[in-house]
Design a protein around this motif. Structure first.
Motif, short mmCIF file in Angstrom:
data_model
loop_
_atom_site.label_atom_id
_atom_site.label_comp_id
_atom_site.label_asym_id
_atom_site.label_seq_id
_atom_site.Cartn_x
_atom_site.Cartn_y
_atom_site.Cartn_z
N TRP A 85 0.66 -0.79 0.42
CA TRP A 85 0.57 0.06 0.06
C TRP A 85 1.20 1.19 0.08
O TRP A 85 0.20 2.07 -0.69
CB TRP A 85 -0.83 -0.28 1.67
N LEU A 460 -11.97 8.54 -5.21
CA LEU A 460 -11.28 7.70 -6.18
C LEU A 460 -12.17 6.05 -6.33
O LEU A 460 -12.58 6.48 -5.58
CB LEU A 460 -9.86 7.18 -4.77
N ARG A 461 -11.22 5.47 -7.11
CA ARG A 461 -11.29 3.54 -7.00
C ARG A 461 -11.12 2.49 -6.65
O ARG A 461 -10.18 3.05 -6.68
CB ARG A 461 -11.65 3.17 -8.63
N ASP A 464 -7.04 1.70 -6.28
CA ASP A 464 -6.75 3.25 -7.51
C ASP A 464 -4.37 3.24 -6.63
O ASP A 464 -4.98 2.97 -5.40
CB ASP A 464 -7.31 4.24 -7.09
N VAL A 466 -1.78 5.80 -6.52
CA VAL A 466 -2.31 7.35 -6.62
C VAL A 466 -0.39 7.61 -6.59
O VAL A 466 0.46 8.08 -5.42
CB VAL A 466 -2.71 7.72 -5.55
N GLN A 486 -3.09 9.24 3.50
CA GLN A 486 -3.73 7.94 3.00
C GLN A 486 -4.66 7.25 4.14
O GLN A 486 -5.21 6.86 4.14
CB GLN A 486 -2.73 6.98 1.99
N TYR A 493 -6.42 4.12 -1.33
CA TYR A 493 -5.15 3.43 -2.28
C TYR A 493 -4.58 3.65 -1.98
O TYR A 493 -3.99 3.28 -0.94
CB TYR A 493 -6.16 4.95 -3.27
N LYS A 494 -3.50 3.07 -2.58
CA LYS A 494 -1.89 2.68 -2.36
C LYS A 494 -1.50 3.85 -3.23
O LYS A 494 -1.99 5.03 -3.88
CB LYS A 494 -2.02 1.49 -3.72
N ARG A 585 -6.23 11.73 -14.07
CA ARG A 585 -6.71 10.73 -14.15
C ARG A 585 -6.36 9.74 -15.07
O ARG A 585 -6.41 10.34 -16.53
CB ARG A 585 -7.91 9.63 -13.87
#
Length: 586
Positions: A85, A460-461, A464, A466, A486, A493-494, A585
């Protein structure tokens, strides 16, 4: 004789007797320590979720990340000791970092309800309290009176070592519970002797396993000092060695067996796991006690009887300058060793002296000057794993031993009736204790989160990866902030960046993720020089790392329009403003 008038009086007319509830002494000591800890940290109490204790390093943000990662990983079926992550896609070996998974579990209720910043602050406030209580408990076999034990515990909890590391945000070190627990084990193993060796050994193995999941350096240094203490006791009581050996061997076998089973996987990660460092992490003379620090206090000490600014000439930053004892305390301990007829007191002073000498490292450093004079740690430097430990962290053992000496002395002081100069001795002791008092309150650092990350799940999905601007770096002044963002986004997200200890194919040791071509362009813009990286190279590096989104957070000291233009060129898309950030994106 029965008092008839009282017996005959109606129940309602009888005087009410209020039952006294007596709290256990250890609980009272803990409550007193908690009050002191809250007082010292009062600057964060009104902003418990938006500011962090400690302003010397970026470690508060690092610990906030790990405190979030452990419960999140457990709840989401991830490995809490290995993660990608951060530093995606290679990831990070948690056992070579200050992962503190034990605290991650203990503080999980705070993390999951109030967030990582509140969890970190709670841990920083409670760490000294638990450490001091542990010492007050551990001194039981040698110090009978609770006031003496409480003073010794306070010396340890709020002495120079823990104060220094609190200022640096070192959550793993303000929880210095292991040395006092080892002190109690000294009584169980070496003084009294294990009455049930296998059960005792198994419990010791569990204690070592718990410390492995808190901080491995403290484990290595603590076990070293346990061996040193055993040697000192064997020299002092040689006739007791042979009768004690059978029980100790059985206890040792049980300890090793339990520890090997419980910590098999963490040990494998340390010895052969992925992304572990492949060479020495730091200069051997970096993490050492500067001899000047033993007598020169830092600004974190209230009573400084030296010219202002002398502390600035010592090695390391104030967060690592926790070795102060002071002339008054050193003289007091020396006098007590000579005057007080107490074997435990003298053994504690001996072990404390050994730990002090070992903490000086492989060669003597005085006022940041490397003398080249060799010291005993040179023999230990080649030992695997132990050689990677920073001997400066042995200052905790030194302070604990000094606190034990003072505790034993205070325990006996009230029973002395004929000794001339008891009053003077009491004043000298009080003065020596005053010289260790911490100065005021610890500083705090603002830890607000951009609105975008507070609502990251909306933008965010899942899955994702980032890249953020600013990037995650090891720069102490806020370099790890994006890791905290984060964490406050609930690991939604990672990130390709990271502040950690590790390695990759090109680097035997990493302290942060290597600078990407894209981030090199951002650095050029920050330095107000022409971008030296082609946009095509930046685009290729982003896609090679699996980046799906670039998030730019505008900052006052950065040319945001230039960064946005560079990011648009590297990603091939136009950024979209979302809350207080720009999103690209890919």
């Amino acid at each position: 004789m029965l008092d008839v008038s009282t017996a005959a009086a109606p129940v309602a007319d009888r005087p009410r007797q209020v039952a006294r509830v007596r709290l256990p002494p250890l609980l009272l000591v803990g409550l007193a320590y908690l009050a002191v800890s809250l007082g010292l940290q009062h600057r964060v109490l009104g902003a418990f979720t938006t500011s962090t204790i400690g302003d010397v390093t970026g470690d508060p943000d690092l610990f906030a990340w790990w405190l979030t990662w452990t419960p999140w990983a457990v709840l989401h079926g991830q490995n809490p000791l290995v993660t990608n992550w951060m530093h995606y896609p290679l990831g990070v070996n948690g056992m070579w970092n200050t992962t503190v998974p034990l605290l991650g579990v203990l503080l999980a209720p705070v993390t999951l309800t109030a967030g990582p910043v509140a969890s970190y602050n709670a841990g920083m406030i409670l760490g000294p309290v638990v450490s001091g209580v542990a010492l007050a408990w551990a001194l039981g076999p040698w110090v009978r009176r609770w006031p003496a034990r409480a003073v010794a515990g306070a010396m340890y909890a709020f002495g120079p070592f823990l104060v220094a590391h609190a200022s640096a945000g070192h959550l793993n070190l303000v929880w210095s519970v292991f040395p006092p627990v080892l002190l109690r084990l000294v009584h169980v193993l070496f003084v009294r002797g294990p009455r049930r060796p296998y059960r005792t050994g198994a419990l010791v193995g569990l204690v070592l396993a718990a410390q492995t999941l808190l901080y491995t350096q403290t484990l290595a240094l603590g076990v070293l000092m346990l061996v040193v203490t055993a040697v000192v006791l064997a020299i002092r009581f040689p006739a007791r060695v042979r009768p004690a050996l059978p029980g100790l061997v059985r206890a040792g076998a049980a300890c090793v067996g339990v520890y090997a089973v419980v910590c098999a996987y963490p040990l494998w990660l340390i010895l052969a796991g992925p992304q572990r460092p492949r060479s020495t992490i730091r200069d051997p003379l970096y993490g050492v006690t500067d001899l000047a620090n033993v007598v020169v206090p830092t600004p974190l000490t209230a009573l400084r009887l030296v010219p202002h600014g002398i502390a600035d000439t010592m090695r390391a930053n104030v967060g690592e300058q926790g070795g102060y004892l002071g002339p008054a305390m050193i003289v007091l301990v020396a006098v007590l060793v000579v005057v007080v007829r107490s074997t435990p007191l003298r053994i504690a002073a001996t072990v404390g002296l050994v730990s002090l000498v070992l903490s000086l490292g492989p060669s003597l450093v005085v006022a940041d000057h490397e003398t080249g004079f060799p010291l005993p740690w040179t023999v230990l430097s080649p030992v695997p794993l132990l050689g990677e430990a920073e001997p400066v962290r042995l200052q905790a053992v030194t302070l604990m031993c000094v606190a034990m000496v003072v505790g034993i002395w205070l325990d006996r002081l009230t029973s002395i009736r004929r000794l001339a100069g008891v009053g003077a001795a009491s004043l000298a002791t009080a003065f020596a204790l005053l010289t260790l008092l911490p100065a005021g309150a610890y500083a705090a650092r603002e830890a607000a989160t951009p609105t975008f990350f507070a609502h990251a799940a909306q933008h965010l999905r899942p899955g994702d990866v980032v890249e953020t601007v600013p990037a995650v770096t090891s720069v102490w002044d806020g370099g790890a902030r994006p890791m905290r963002w984060q964490a406050q986004a609930d690991m939604g997200y990672k990130i390709v960046g990271g502040y950690f200890i590790g390695s990759d194919a090109a680097n035997d040791v990493l302290i942060e993720a290597p600078v990407t071509p894209y981030q090199r362009g951002v650095d050029d813009i920050a330095a107000r020089r022409p971008v030296s990286v082609p946009a095509s190279a930046a685009a290729e590096s982003l896609r090679a790392a699996g980046v799906t989104v670039v998030v730019v957070v505008p900052e006052p000291d950065r040319d945001t329009p230039a960064v946005l233009a560079w990011t648009a060129a590297a990603t091939g898309v136009t950024g979209t403003p979302v809350d207080d950030a720009w999103v690209f994106r890919l």
